[in-house]
Scaffold this motif. Structure first.
Motif, PDB file in Angstrom:
ATOM      1  N   GLY A   1       0.683  -1.103  -0.016  1.00 35.88           N
ATOM      2  CA  GLY A   1       0.053  -0.134   0.122  1.00 35.88           C
ATOM      3  C   GLY A   1       0.784   1.369   0.017  1.00 35.88           C
ATOM      4  N   SER A   2       0.387   2.150  -0.437  1.00 39.62           N
ATOM      5  CA  SER A   2       1.238   3.593  -0.461  1.00 39.62           C
ATOM      6  C   SER A   2       0.163   4.718  -0.585  1.00 39.62           C
ATOM      7  N   PHE A   3       0.535   5.821  -0.004  1.00 39.88           N
ATOM      8  CA  PHE A   3      -0.168   7.221  -0.005  1.00 39.88           C
ATOM      9  C   PHE A   3       0.533   8.329  -1.045  1.00 39.88           C
ATOM     10  N   GLY A   4      -0.212   9.149  -1.294  1.00 37.47           N
ATOM     11  CA  GLY A   4       0.385  10.271  -2.256  1.00 37.47           C
ATOM     12  C   GLY A   4      -0.541  11.506  -2.219  1.00 37.47           C
ATOM     13  N   CYS A   5      -0.281  12.332  -2.918  1.00 40.22           N
ATOM     14  CA  CYS A   5      -0.836  13.690  -3.294  1.00 40.22           C
ATOM     15  C   CYS A   5      -1.013  14.534  -1.972  1.00 40.22           C
ATOM     16  N   TYR A   6       0.017  14.972  -1.177  1.00 40.73           N
ATOM     17  CA  TYR A   6      -0.023  15.532  -0.034  1.00 40.73           C
ATOM     18  C   TYR A   6      -0.258  17.121  -0.075  1.00 40.73           C
ATOM     19  N   ALA A   7      -0.137  17.633  -1.192  1.00 37.10           N
ATOM     20  CA  ALA A   7      -0.426  19.019  -1.273  1.00 37.10           C
ATOM     21  C   ALA A   7      -2.181  19.200  -1.151  1.00 37.10           C
ATOM     22  N   PRO A   8      -2.415  20.594  -0.721  1.00 33.22           N
ATOM     23  CA  PRO A   8      -3.838  20.767  -0.342  1.00 33.22           C
ATOM     24  C   PRO A   8      -4.561  20.701  -1.563  1.00 33.22           C
ATOM     25  N   ALA A   9      -6.009  20.439  -1.482  1.00 33.50           N
ATOM     26  CA  ALA A   9      -6.776  20.548  -2.731  1.00 33.50           C
ATOM     27  C   ALA A   9      -7.179  21.802  -3.260  1.00 33.50           C
ATOM     28  N   VAL A  10      -6.270  22.438  -3.973  1.00 31.29           N
ATOM     29  CA  VAL A  10      -6.425  23.860  -4.231  1.00 31.29           C
ATOM     30  C   VAL A  10      -6.650  23.583  -5.898  1.00 31.29           C
ATOM     31  N   THR A  11      -7.218  24.575  -6.465  1.00 28.64           N
ATOM     32  CA  THR A  11      -7.833  24.264  -7.636  1.00 28.64           C
ATOM     33  C   THR A  11      -6.840  24.722  -8.910  1.00 28.64           C
ATOM     34  N   SER A  12      -6.061  25.601  -8.736  1.00 30.96           N
ATOM     35  CA  SER A  12      -5.172  26.346  -9.747  1.00 30.96           C
ATOM     36  C   SER A  12      -3.744  25.467  -9.709  1.00 30.96           C
ATOM     37  N   THR A  13      -3.268  25.307 -11.071  1.00 32.79           N
ATOM     38  CA  THR A  13      -2.071  24.694 -11.335  1.00 32.79           C
ATOM     39  C   THR A  13      -1.018  25.448 -10.806  1.00 32.79           C
ATOM     40  N   LYS A  14      -0.970  26.614 -10.544  1.00 35.43           N
ATOM     41  CA  LYS A  14       0.058  27.479  -9.947  1.00 35.43           C
ATOM     42  C   LYS A  14       0.116  27.171  -8.478  1.00 35.43           C
ATOM     43  N   TRP A  15      -0.945  27.189  -7.849  1.00 32.07           N
ATOM     44  CA  TRP A  15      -0.951  27.000  -6.348  1.00 32.07           C
ATOM     45  C   TRP A  15      -0.421  25.279  -6.281  1.00 32.07           C
ATOM     46  N   LEU A  16      -1.032  24.404  -7.024  1.00 34.36           N
ATOM     47  CA  LEU A  16      -0.471  23.141  -6.914  1.00 34.36           C
ATOM     48  C   LEU A  16       1.044  22.931  -7.046  1.00 34.36           C
ATOM     49  N   GLU A  17       1.625  23.632  -8.003  1.00 30.31           N
ATOM     50  CA  GLU A  17       3.080  23.591  -8.353  1.00 30.31           C
ATOM     51  C   GLU A  17       3.826  23.997  -6.892  1.00 30.31           C
ATOM     52  N   ARG A  18       3.169  25.045  -6.359  1.00 27.21           N
ATOM     53  CA  ARG A  18       3.766  25.687  -5.070  1.00 27.21           C
ATOM     54  C   ARG A  18       3.725  24.909  -3.844  1.00 27.21           C
ATOM     55  N   TRP A  19       2.725  23.917  -4.085  1.00 30.56           N
ATOM     56  CA  TRP A  19       2.547  23.009  -2.698  1.00 30.56           C
ATOM     57  C   TRP A  19       3.283  21.718  -3.106  1.00 30.56           C
ATOM     58  N   ARG A  20       4.113  21.703  -4.239  1.00 27.94           N
ATOM     59  CA  ARG A  20       4.533  19.988  -4.620  1.00 27.94           C
ATOM     60  C   ARG A  20       5.530  19.692  -3.282  1.00 27.94           C
ATOM     61  N   PHE A  21       6.287  20.600  -2.810  1.00 28.64           N
ATOM     62  CA  PHE A  21       7.079  20.306  -1.903  1.00 28.64           C
ATOM     63  C   PHE A  21       6.606  19.313  -0.717  1.00 28.64           C
ATOM     64  N   MET A  22       5.434  19.356  -0.396  1.00 26.81           N
ATOM     65  CA  MET A  22       4.789  18.633   0.474  1.00 26.81           C
ATOM     66  C   MET A  22       4.665  17.221   0.096  1.00 26.81           C
ATOM     67  N   ASP A  23       4.884  16.753  -1.357  1.00 27.39           N
ATOM     68  CA  ASP A  23       4.855  15.368  -1.703  1.00 27.39           C
ATOM     69  C   ASP A  23       6.084  14.498  -1.011  1.00 27.39           C
ATOM     70  N   LYS A  24       7.126  15.211  -1.268  1.00 25.62           N
ATOM     71  CA  LYS A  24       8.477  14.745  -0.563  1.00 25.62           C
ATOM     72  C   LYS A  24       8.194  14.782   1.038  1.00 25.62           C
ATOM     73  N   ALA A  25       7.866  15.826   1.682  1.00 31.09           N
ATOM     74  CA  ALA A  25       7.717  16.014   2.851  1.00 31.09           C
ATOM     75  C   ALA A  25       6.806  14.897   3.616  1.00 31.09           C
ATOM     76  N   GLY A  26       5.681  14.920   2.783  1.00 27.95           N
ATOM     77  CA  GLY A  26       4.610  13.781   3.321  1.00 27.95           C
ATOM     78  C   GLY A  26       4.971  12.435   3.518  1.00 27.95           C
ATOM     79  N   ASP A  27       5.937  11.940   2.254  1.00 27.71           N
ATOM     80  CA  ASP A  27       6.113  10.632   2.453  1.00 27.71           C
ATOM     81  C   ASP A  27       7.134  10.300   3.804  1.00 27.71           C
TER      82      ASP A  27
END
Length: 240
Positions: free
Chosen positions: A164-190
């Motif tokens: 099993g695995s988990f992913g997508c730790y960034a907040p559920a924001v609606t814009s591509t710009k903000w999703l990219e800004r929160w990408r660092f959370m994917d590495k931190a979340g793991d």
């Protein structure tokens, strides 16, 4: 904007972010599951079986470009006829999710696998679902099932959880710009909060108690062949 279907939502920035992680995980996991027959139930617009190497792969669903039209809780397949069933976000939007798993258990062969992708209620995405203004839209309208609950259901049906695995730790924001800004959370979340990803993937293997694989007894066949050869030799001696 009203989201009419899950596939429509997957075309949004949020959906593409989720789909990118899930498709990569499906490719890695399904590449090492072997057999003869594999089926994807739901989301026929996306080929989650593309990395699998089984000779017969097809998609099943209520509509769309599918090989078999069927309900997810009433699969029209013979008992013990499939080696792999993939459920991409089927359980959280099914009226009877436990019945879906019962059908999966029925159609899988012993040692067959089910791979489930779902949305995690204990995540920032789950929190967004609780406060969303339009709960009738996808993906917020679903009944999010925790990994623990799905594992319990699988165990009751005789499955063993393999990975099993988990992913997508960034907040559920609606814009591509903000999703990219929160990408660092994917590495931190793991590393720091691995069970709080917005999406999870789970593999279960169907176990059958008391089943024993019967191998051919090659040694007995060789011994029989030698005895026949010896008898033939004695018959030849008697004839002389």
């Amino acid at each position: 904007m009203s989201i009419l279907s899950l596939s429509d939502w997957l075309a949004t920035p949020q959906g593409r972010y989720l789909l990118e992680w899930e498709q990569a995980k499906f490719d890695i996991l399904l590449a090492d599951i072997f057999g003869y027959n594999a089926v994807q139930v739901g989301l026929p617009e996306i080929d989650f079986l593309r990395a699998n190497r089984m000779p017969f792969r097809f998609r099943c669903g209520r509509s769309g470009e599918v090989g078999v039209f069927a309900l997810e809780d009433a699969l029209p397949f013979a008992t013990a006829s499939l080696d792999l069933v993939v459920l991409p976000h089927v359980l959280e939007f099914a009226a009877r999710p436990h019945q879906v798993l019962r059908e999966v258990e029925r159609v899988l062969v012993p040692e067959g696998s089910v791979v489930i992708a779902g949305l995690n209620p204990f995540s920032l995405w789950g929190a967004r679902r609780l406060v969303v203004r339009t709960p009738g839209n996808y993906p917020w309208r679903g009944q999010y099932l925790s990994v623990r609950r799905v594992k319990d259901w699988l165990t009751l049906l005789g499955f063993e959880t393999q990975s099993g695995s988990f992913g997508c730790y960034a907040p559920a924001v609606t814009s591509t710009k903000w999703l990219e800004r929160w990408r660092f959370m994917d590495k931190a979340g793991d590393r720091w909060w691995p069970v709080c990803g917005g999406s999870y993937m789970l593999q279960g293997v169907k176990r059958v108690q008391g089943m024993r694989v019967i191998m051919p007894n090659w040694r007995e066949k060789r011994a029989t062949a030698k005895r026949l050869s010896a008898v033939a030799q004695r018959n030849e001696d008697a004839a002389q």
